[in-house]
Design an enzyme around this catalytic site. Structure first.
Site, PDB file in Angstrom:
ATOM      1  N   GLY A 188       0.819  -1.207   0.000  1.00 53.13           N
ATOM      2  CA  GLY A 188       0.000   0.000   0.000  1.00 53.13           C
ATOM      3  C   GLY A 188       0.848   1.250   0.000  1.00 53.13           C
ATOM      4  N   LYS A 197      -1.102  -7.951 -11.430  1.00 55.03           N
ATOM      5  CA  LYS A 197      -2.391  -8.596 -11.650  1.00 55.03           C
ATOM      6  C   LYS A 197      -3.483  -7.924 -10.833  1.00 55.03           C
ATOM      7  CE  LYS A 197      -5.193 -11.743 -13.205  1.00 55.03           C
ATOM      8  NZ  LYS A 197      -5.676 -11.503 -14.575  1.00 55.03           N
TER       9      LYS A 197
HETATM   10  C1  AGP Z   1      -6.368  -6.528 -17.603  1.00 57.82           C
HETATM   11  O1  AGP Z   1      -5.716  -7.183 -18.632  1.00 57.82           O
HETATM   12  C2  AGP Z   1      -5.543  -5.694 -16.774  1.00 57.82           C
HETATM   13  N1  AGP Z   1      -4.373  -6.344 -16.319  1.00 57.82           N
HETATM   14  C3  AGP Z   1      -6.199  -4.710 -15.846  1.00 57.82           C
HETATM   15  O2  AGP Z   1      -6.682  -3.684 -16.656  1.00 57.82           O
HETATM   16  C4  AGP Z   1      -7.334  -5.186 -14.909  1.00 57.82           C
HETATM   17  O3  AGP Z   1      -8.442  -5.561 -15.654  1.00 57.82           O
HETATM   18  C5  AGP Z   1      -7.683  -4.065 -13.906  1.00 57.82           C
HETATM   19  O4  AGP Z   1      -6.556  -3.764 -13.145  1.00 57.82           O
HETATM   20  C6  AGP Z   1      -8.845  -4.426 -13.018  1.00 57.82           C
HETATM   21  O5  AGP Z   1      -8.579  -5.560 -12.259  1.00 57.82           O
HETATM   22  P1  AGP Z   1      -9.729  -6.309 -11.470  1.00 57.82           P
HETATM   23  O6  AGP Z   1     -10.635  -6.924 -12.497  1.00 57.82           O
HETATM   24  O7  AGP Z   1      -9.017  -7.340 -10.664  1.00 57.82           O
HETATM   25  O8  AGP Z   1     -10.444  -5.313 -10.647  1.00 57.82           O
END
Ligand code: AGP
Length: 605
Positions: free
Chosen positions: A100, A600
């Site tokens: 964080g 991720k």
């Molecule tokens: C997708 O390919 C990305 N790595 C990224 O945009 C992702 O979708 C975004 O960070 C949202 O993540 P979440 O679905 O876990 O909330």
């Protein structure tokens, strides 16, 4: 993004923490480290930039026998990617890891420096460690952590290991943290991701914000919880650990991303099964009882683009107006939230800080909160009033593929639940058949992958890429461009096909590629837009139905059969975009499953 693992128990702690960190690798990081209590009762730290294997290599040179340790994967925010900035950080008899951002770190650091403390790193994390240490003159470690926690701003999770007694403390605010115990192995574990605890815990605990978790070898229960005043707390959720870890990994696939693309037809089929015949029935029923006059949709990245498809369903099918906003912008726009509004959050991880911030804002303003989420038990899942699980299974590839598909399809099921068709078995059968048809068509695309691969080989080295589409294909143009950027490291943009002529067309020349998605709707208008690109020598990859003029104008053409798919067509086209990006990245030789700079799960705002 940053990952945390901690362990305390009779078996070798370092091995367990290292295995946990490996499971968090998919989240993205740029350094890793472990602190363990060695056989002489001293804290020993090993940390290295780069992959976890670098850390594992270093650990081979030391005796790692230990019964308590904490580990971390860092995704740099404050301070460069260096060994010194890596976690854990140590001071005196304490070592600490942090996920964080501490927003008032600079002020606190200045104060501590004035009081004679010295810092080794450029991180905000070390500020919390030294702040706690500075309070130990008058307070116990437990009291010092609680006091320091009240002094820091921002969303964070902190974990401390103490050399003086075999114990670990953890506390968090709006950041993921899960603890667990294993009855037969008498061990206690914690992590920022329940995935790391599979096999190591049979009962897991999700503490609320501001609850101090104390893992101690001298405590029969192994874990106890305290509130901010230091009194015992029951402000946590506890459940048995039922997730499974499938180490079969990629199977015959070269990358997780490819495996996850190929999983899509099976997942589409089982989603209907879950919601119409399985445990999901109850969830859909709850959703059907919502009475939204308007939806606020909020999400980030791929989930946001899936949200645009969900908006199309809710507005097009249900005629419920939707306001949509990126998670990172939502609350700063001072959104107009009214009685009758329902907020909808979409997320794979359920831990995306920006999405959680939007959810917090809606909760605070009394707006009912609904999620479309993959990870059951995640912060978003726990915080929302209603949840519809997207059932994508564990998604390891940083570039989201199957989660996008499942988000859009679950959104379609939400729209069904809110429609007069809900409960009408004939109408439901039609919908289930449509999902199956989509799965068949995607299967067909996967069987024709060689065509896509060939095109990827021809275009992967060009100067730039425009993904275009109109109407319901515009969201997948945006998602297609995001995918390509993420994994192939090339400049790509998604545009509404009719918008290119309002500016971006200035960029078109013989080195620019237009990946043009054409659906049966607005076909002629979209083809006219492609003509404008062709006239300026742009390279055209046409993706669309059999059509003479589209084939003629395309330098490369991928034929699709849209018949009967209607509103599910964009999901079908998107699989082509996924494969195109995947193979372009493969020809470029990038790290497809763990692209540079990406995480991720993005747990900082
Ligand atoms: C997708 O390919 C990305 N790595 C990224 O945009 C992702 O979708 C975004 O960070 C949202 O993540 P979440 O679905 O876990 O909330």
């Amino acid at each position: 993004m940053c990952g945390i693992v901690g362990h305390l128990g009779p078996s070798n702690s370092v091995d367990i923490v290292l295995e946990g960190l490996r499971r968090l690798e998919y989240r993205g990081y740029d350094s890793a480290g472990i602190t363990f209590l060695n056989n002489d009762g001293q804290l020993e730290t090993v940390k290295k930039t780069g992959k976890i294997e670098n850390l594992a290599g270093e650990l081979k040179n030391v005796n790692t026998e230990s019964m308590a340790s904490i580990g971390h994967t860092r995704w740099a925010t404050h301070g460069g990617v260096t060994d010194l900035n890596s976690h854990p950080h140590s001071y005196g008899h304490l070592s600490m890891v942090h996920n964080g951002i501490i927003e008032n770190a600079d002020d606190l650091r200045d104060e501590l420096i004035k009081n004679g403390f010295e810092f080794k790193s450029e991180t905000d994390s070390e500020v919390f460690l030294i702040l706690v240490y500075s309070l130990l003159e008058k307070l116990s470690l437990k009291e010092a952590i609680l006091k320091a926690f009240k002094m820091v701003d921002g969303n964070s999770a902190f974990v401390f290991i103490n050399e003086k007694s075999r114990e670990i403390f953890a506390i968090k605010r709006a950041a993921p943290l899960v603890c667990g115990t294993h009855a037969t192995n008498s061990q206690a574990v914690l992590s920022s991701d329940p995935y790391a605890l599979i096999g190591a815990a049979d009962r897991i605990y999700f503490p609320e914000d501001g609850v101090l978790c104390h893992l101690s070898a001298s405590n029969k229960e192994l874990i106890s919880f305290y509130d901010l005043d230091g009194n015992p707390s029951s402000d946590y959720k506890s459940q048995s650990q039922e997730m499974e870890y499938d180490p079969s990994d990629k199977g015959d696939y070269e990358h997780y991303m490819l495996k996850e693309i190929y999983e899509q037809p099976g997942l589409m089929r089982s989603l209907c099964q879950f919601y119409f015949d399985g445990d999901g029935k109850k969830l859909l029923k709850e959703a059907s009882e919502l009475k939204p006059e308007r939806f606020h949709i909020s999400a980030c990245g791929t989930a946001f683009y899936a949200g645009l498809l969900v908006r199309d369903y809710l507005e097009g099918i249900n005629r419920i107006p939707c306001v949509y906003e990126l998670g990172s912008e939502f609350r700063y726009r001072n959104p107009i939230l009214k009685k009758g509004d329902v907020s909808l959050f979409i997320s794979q991880s359920g831990e995306t800080a920006d999405t959680l911030a939007s959810q917090g804002e809606c909760k605070e303003k009394g707006v009912p909160t609904v999620s479309l989420v993959n990870v059951e038990g995640s912060s978003l899942f726990r915080g929302c009033d209603y949840n519809l699980l997207i059932r994508a299974g564990v998604e390891i590839g940083v570039a989201s593929t199957k989660a996008f598909t499942q988000m859009a399809l679950t959104g379609r099921l939400l729209s069904h639940a809110l429609s007069p068709d809900y409960g009408d078995t004939d109408k439901e059968k039609i919908l289930v058949d449509k999902f199956s048809l989509l799965a068949e068509r995607v299967d067909d695309v996967l069987h024709r992958v060689d065509v896509i691969k060939k095109i990827a080989e021809e275009i992967y080295n060009k100067k730039g890429y425009f993904f275009t589409g109109r109407g319901q294909y515009y969201p997948v143009a945006l998602e297609g461009a995001l995918k390509l950027k993420e994994i192939a490291y090339v400049h790509a943009e998604g545009y509404a096909a009719g918008e290119l002529k309002h500016g971006p067309i200035a960029l078109i020349d013989e080195e620019m590629v237009n990946i043009a998605v054409v659906g049966p709707e607005l076909k002629d208008k979209t083809i006219s837009n492609i003509q404008e690109i062709k006239a300026r020598k742009g390279i055209i990859v046409g993706i669309g139905p059999k059509d003479r003029s589209l084939e003629k104008i395309s330098d490369f053409f991928i034929e699709l059969n849209f018949d009967g798919l209607d509103e599910l067509s964009p999901i079908y086209v998107n699989v082509v975009n996924q494969l195109l990006s995947y193979y372009m990245a493969k020809f470029k030789g990038t790290d497809i499953d763990k692209p540079r700079n990406l995480a991720k799960s993005v747990t900082v705002e």
